[in-house]
Design a protein around this motif. Structure first.
Motif, short mmCIF file in Angstrom:
data_model
loop_
_atom_site.label_atom_id
_atom_site.label_comp_id
_atom_site.label_asym_id
_atom_site.label_seq_id
_atom_site.Cartn_x
_atom_site.Cartn_y
_atom_site.Cartn_z
N ALA A 199 0.86 -1.19 0.00
CA ALA A 199 0.00 0.00 0.00
C ALA A 199 0.90 1.23 0.00
CB ALA A 199 -0.94 0.01 1.20
N LEU A 200 0.40 2.31 -0.57
CA LEU A 200 1.23 3.50 -0.77
C LEU A 200 0.36 4.75 -0.75
CD1 LEU A 200 4.02 4.74 -1.77
CD2 LEU A 200 3.12 4.42 -4.09
N VAL A 201 0.82 5.79 -0.06
CA VAL A 201 0.17 7.10 -0.13
C VAL A 201 0.70 7.81 -1.39
CG1 VAL A 201 -0.09 9.36 0.96
CG2 VAL A 201 -0.10 7.30 2.36
N LEU A 202 -0.20 8.04 -2.35
CA LEU A 202 0.20 8.68 -3.60
C LEU A 202 0.49 10.16 -3.38
CD1 LEU A 202 -2.47 7.09 -5.96
CD2 LEU A 202 -0.15 6.28 -5.51
N GLY A 203 -0.31 10.81 -2.57
CA GLY A 203 -0.14 12.23 -2.31
C GLY A 203 -1.43 12.77 -1.72
N SER A 204 -1.42 14.04 -1.36
CA SER A 204 -2.61 14.65 -0.75
C SER A 204 -2.77 16.07 -1.24
CB SER A 204 -2.51 14.62 0.77
OG SER A 204 -1.36 15.33 1.22
N PHE A 205 -4.03 16.44 -1.45
CA PHE A 205 -4.38 17.82 -1.73
C PHE A 205 -4.68 18.49 -0.38
CE2 PHE A 205 -4.71 17.95 -6.33
CZ PHE A 205 -4.80 16.60 -6.64
N ARG A 206 -4.02 19.62 -0.11
CA ARG A 206 -4.12 20.26 1.20
C ARG A 206 -4.66 21.68 1.05
NH1 ARG A 206 1.24 18.05 4.50
NH2 ARG A 206 0.98 15.85 3.88
N ARG A 207 -5.62 21.99 1.91
CA ARG A 207 -6.24 23.32 1.89
C ARG A 207 -5.35 24.31 2.63
NH1 ARG A 207 -12.19 24.41 2.12
NH2 ARG A 207 -12.42 22.38 3.12
N ARG A 208 -4.99 25.38 1.96
CA ARG A 208 -4.17 26.42 2.58
C ARG A 208 -5.07 27.47 3.25
NH1 ARG A 208 -0.07 23.28 3.08
NH2 ARG A 208 0.99 22.73 1.13
N ALA A 209 -4.44 28.39 3.98
CA ALA A 209 -5.19 29.42 4.69
C ALA A 209 -5.98 30.30 3.72
CB ALA A 209 -4.24 30.27 5.53
N SER A 210 -5.45 30.42 2.48
CA SER A 210 -6.13 31.24 1.47
C SER A 210 -7.36 30.56 0.89
CB SER A 210 -5.16 31.55 0.33
OG SER A 210 -4.75 30.34 -0.30
N GLY A 211 -7.53 29.28 1.21
CA GLY A 211 -8.63 28.52 0.63
C GLY A 211 -8.24 27.71 -0.59
N ASP A 212 -7.04 27.96 -1.14
CA ASP A 212 -6.56 27.20 -2.28
C ASP A 212 -6.09 25.82 -1.84
OD1 ASP A 212 -5.04 30.17 -3.66
OD2 ASP A 212 -7.03 29.32 -4.01
N TRP A 213 -6.07 24.89 -2.79
CA TRP A 213 -5.63 23.53 -2.53
C TRP A 213 -4.34 23.26 -3.29
CZ3 TRP A 213 -8.38 19.84 0.47
CH2 TRP A 213 -9.62 20.28 0.97
N ASP A 214 -3.32 22.80 -2.59
CA ASP A 214 -2.04 22.44 -3.20
C ASP A 214 -1.84 20.94 -3.09
OD1 ASP A 214 -1.52 25.10 -3.72
OD2 ASP A 214 -0.43 25.39 -1.85
N PHE A 215 -1.06 20.40 -4.01
CA PHE A 215 -0.77 18.96 -3.98
C PHE A 215 0.59 18.73 -3.34
CE2 PHE A 215 -1.29 14.65 -5.13
CZ PHE A 215 -0.04 14.16 -5.51
N VAL A 216 0.63 17.79 -2.40
CA VAL A 216 1.86 17.40 -1.72
C VAL A 216 2.13 15.94 -2.05
CG1 VAL A 216 3.04 17.14 0.48
CG2 VAL A 216 1.48 19.06 0.14
N LEU A 217 3.31 15.67 -2.61
CA LEU A 217 3.66 14.32 -3.01
C LEU A 217 3.76 13.40 -1.79
CD1 LEU A 217 4.62 12.44 -5.32
CD2 LEU A 217 6.95 13.17 -4.80
#
Length: 604
Positions: free
Chosen positions: A565-583
């Protein structure tokens, strides 16, 4: 009640359109030969580096020319000659055209529809590749023509802005055209198409049969509200002849003219297939509705073999590669030669094309592998109108081979602006129909996360809606047994090639206390009880909009031995409301159960 346009004008129009198609095919062949000749001359006269730089400039100029043609669509279309019956190619054994023209003068609905269908279908005002599908009827009491007209899809706008050659890496780099520019240009194209249709209809009306035209513009696509394929209306207008003739179309702003001068309606976001309510529809008039151009999509089973190979070459070019068909003799088992400029995984590709109705035998796949080795190519691709059996897939497993069956081929053609169907039912004998999308309505604004990888390992792809490293609840684990979260903001979708799994995510409607969307993959223990993730390589996530337009790609870590099993990555909500992808990249030898426990899921 609907019918195909089959009258005399329809016959003549089809003859004219067939000749146009032949001329377009000849022109494409001449352009390809000219490109090859120029390339040979450049190779002979220039250094490798200069040739590559010149090729990048040429490709950029082609992109600029495509954009310029779209921007000038209405102005150049208005310069095309108006439709006149005398311009049609007449066969000596067909009755005189005068009867149809006289019928238009008497306001006979069938004659009027036949005449104006021919006007649109044989027009020379439209760029090559634009659709010509129309449904039409005539209301003699109101002297109104009611028309549904197919618009080009959003893919008509080039996604790349310019191309540079990177000498140090020996590769081309495409700079994407800003999303805002693509959206604005496509909206302008839709408005220009609507005005150009009106111009052609009124210009062809020598007998004064039209007081007005009710026009609806549509595209074929997946309805964002249902996920089902449907006609999606993007523009509508009811134009009076007297008002329209006062316009100076070569100088107007198309969007303002359509929405303000003509009081029409244009989708606010046609690139996202945001639909509008069409005006008067042909089937509402009460007279028979004639359709024309709907069968222009070629039947791949019946195509000329050489034309079919040319279509496959066009597909590879539309996918960003360089491709040419080979000579019929001494081709060494290669129908199309392609070059993928993508670094690391790109290179020379040999393509074999099989226009079959029955399942492709494993011997054909073995022969392709031998051709790949003999040619020293990086990959072999076998494209067919039928399908492949287990033996073919078993042999191809682990080798630099890719098998593209009929349904996948049709999907690729349509997603890259090309056309093709598989017989009347549009399905192969061996490939099952695509699974339907979920019944519940999709959110208004969402993205599709399409996941692909190489290797034969069977994987389950799951999504977890979390706050930090803890899942909100067990119901916020989305997988095959729980296809969506309680609020429907995250759900599974059937994947479309080249993706092997897909998740739909509406980031704006996720719960307020959620700040992460985690994507994970795990070996399916029932399908591959002894497998690990060493066979999970070349993985990526494609970010798509509802129209399946690719917005970007996210690279994902490869799997490792002994991990399941493997964590591919996560989309994270920033304080601005935008979502960034973290590997991601963290693996788990204990499989999906170990991974889920770490995120707080209760596993029985």
């Amino acid at each position: 009640m609907s019918r195909r346009a089959t009258g005399h004008v329809g016959v003549w129009a089809e003859m004219q359109r067939q000749r146009q198609r032949e001329l377009e095919a000849e022109a494409r062949q001449r352009r390809q030969e000219a490109r090859q000749a120029r390339a040979y001359e450049r190779r002979a006269a220039q250094s490798y580096r200069e040739y590559k730089q010149a090729e990048a400039i040429r490709r950029t100029e082609e992109l600029d020319a495509q954009v310029a043609a779209l921007q000038e669509l209405l102005a150049s279309g208005c310069r095309a000659p108006a439709f006149r019956p005398s311009t049609l190619m007449l066969a000596e054994d067909l009755p005189p055209l005068a009867a149809v023209v006289e019928g238009v003068g008497r306001r006979e609905p069938d004659a009027v529809v036949e005449y104006f269908s021919a006007a649109l279908y044989t027009s020379t005002a439209w760029p090559e590749g634009f659709p010509r599908r129309v449904a039409m009827t005539y209301d003699p009491a109101a002297r109104q023509l009611v028309v549904d007209w197919e618009l080009p899809a959003g893919s008509v706008v080039p996604q790349s802005k310019y191309i540079r050659y990177m000498y140090a890496a020996d590769q081309y780099r495409e700079t994407p055209r800003p999303v805002g520019q693509r959206r604005a240009l496509y909206k302008e194209v839709v408005a220009q198409c609507m005005l150009l249709v009106l111009h052609e209809l009124f210009a062809a009306d020598e007998s004064g049969a039209l007081d007005s035209v009710a026009l609806n513009g549509f595209v074929d696509g997946h309805d964002p509200t249902t996920g089902r394929r449907a006609q999606i209306f993007l523009a509508t207008v009811m134009a009076e002849c007297s008002s329209f003739r006062e316009l100076h179309l070569a100088q107007v702003d198309a969007e303002s003219c359509l929405a303000e001068a003509l009081r029409g309606q244009l989708s606010a976001r046609p690139d996202q297939l945001v639909a509008i309510r069409p005006g008067r529809r042909p089937e509402e008039v009460g007279h028979r509705v004639a359709t024309h151009g709907g069968d222009e999509e070629p039947d791949l089973y019946e195509m000329d073999p050489i034309a079919f190979e040319g279509l496959v070459a066009e597909l590879f070019e539309a996918m960003g590669m360089q491709a040419v068909t080979t000579q019929r003799s001494n081709d060494g088992g290669v129908d199309v030669k392609a070059f993928d400029p993508t670094p690391i995984r790109g290179g020379q590709i040999v393509v074999q094309v099989k226009r079959y109705r029955n399942t492709v035998p494993p011997t054909a796949v073995r022969d392709l592998y031998g051709t790949v080795q003999d040619a020293g190519a990086n990959k072999g691709v076998l494209v067919t109108t039928s399908g492949f059996g287990p033996g073919a897939h078993t042999f191809a497993n682990g080798k630099p081979l890719e098998l593209i069956a009929g349904r996948e081929l049709v999907d690729l053609l349509r997603r890259h602006g090309l056309r093709g169907r598989l017989g009347d039912g549009d399905r192969t004998d061996s490939a099952p129909p695509l699974a339907p999308l979920p019944e519940p309505s999709l959110p208004d604004d969402y993205n599709i996360l399409g996941m692909s990888w190489t290797g034969s390992v069977a994987l389950d792809v799951c999504a977890l809606v979390c706050r930090g490293n803890r899942i909100l609840s067990d119901d916020h684990l989305v997988f095959y047994n729980n296809p969506q979260t309680p609020d429907g903001s995250v759900r599974t979708l059937p994947a479309t090639a080249p993706d092997r799994a897909a998740i739909c995510a509406s980031f704006d409607t996720m719960p307020d206390d959620a700040d992460r969307l985690v994507l994970v993959a795990a070996v399916d223990p029932e399908a591959n009880p002894d497998a690990d993730l060493s066979g999970f390589t070349d993985a990526r996530i494609r970010l798509l909009d509802p129209a399946l337009t690719e917005l970007g790609q996210l690279q994902v870590s490869d799997g490792r031995p002994h991990e399941t099993a493997l964590v591919l990555g996560s989309f994270r909500r920033r304080a601005s409301g935008d979502w960034d992808f973290v590997l991601g990249g963290k693996g788990y030898p204990g499989g999906l159960e170990e991974l889920l426990r770490e995120f707080g899921v209760e596993v029985d």
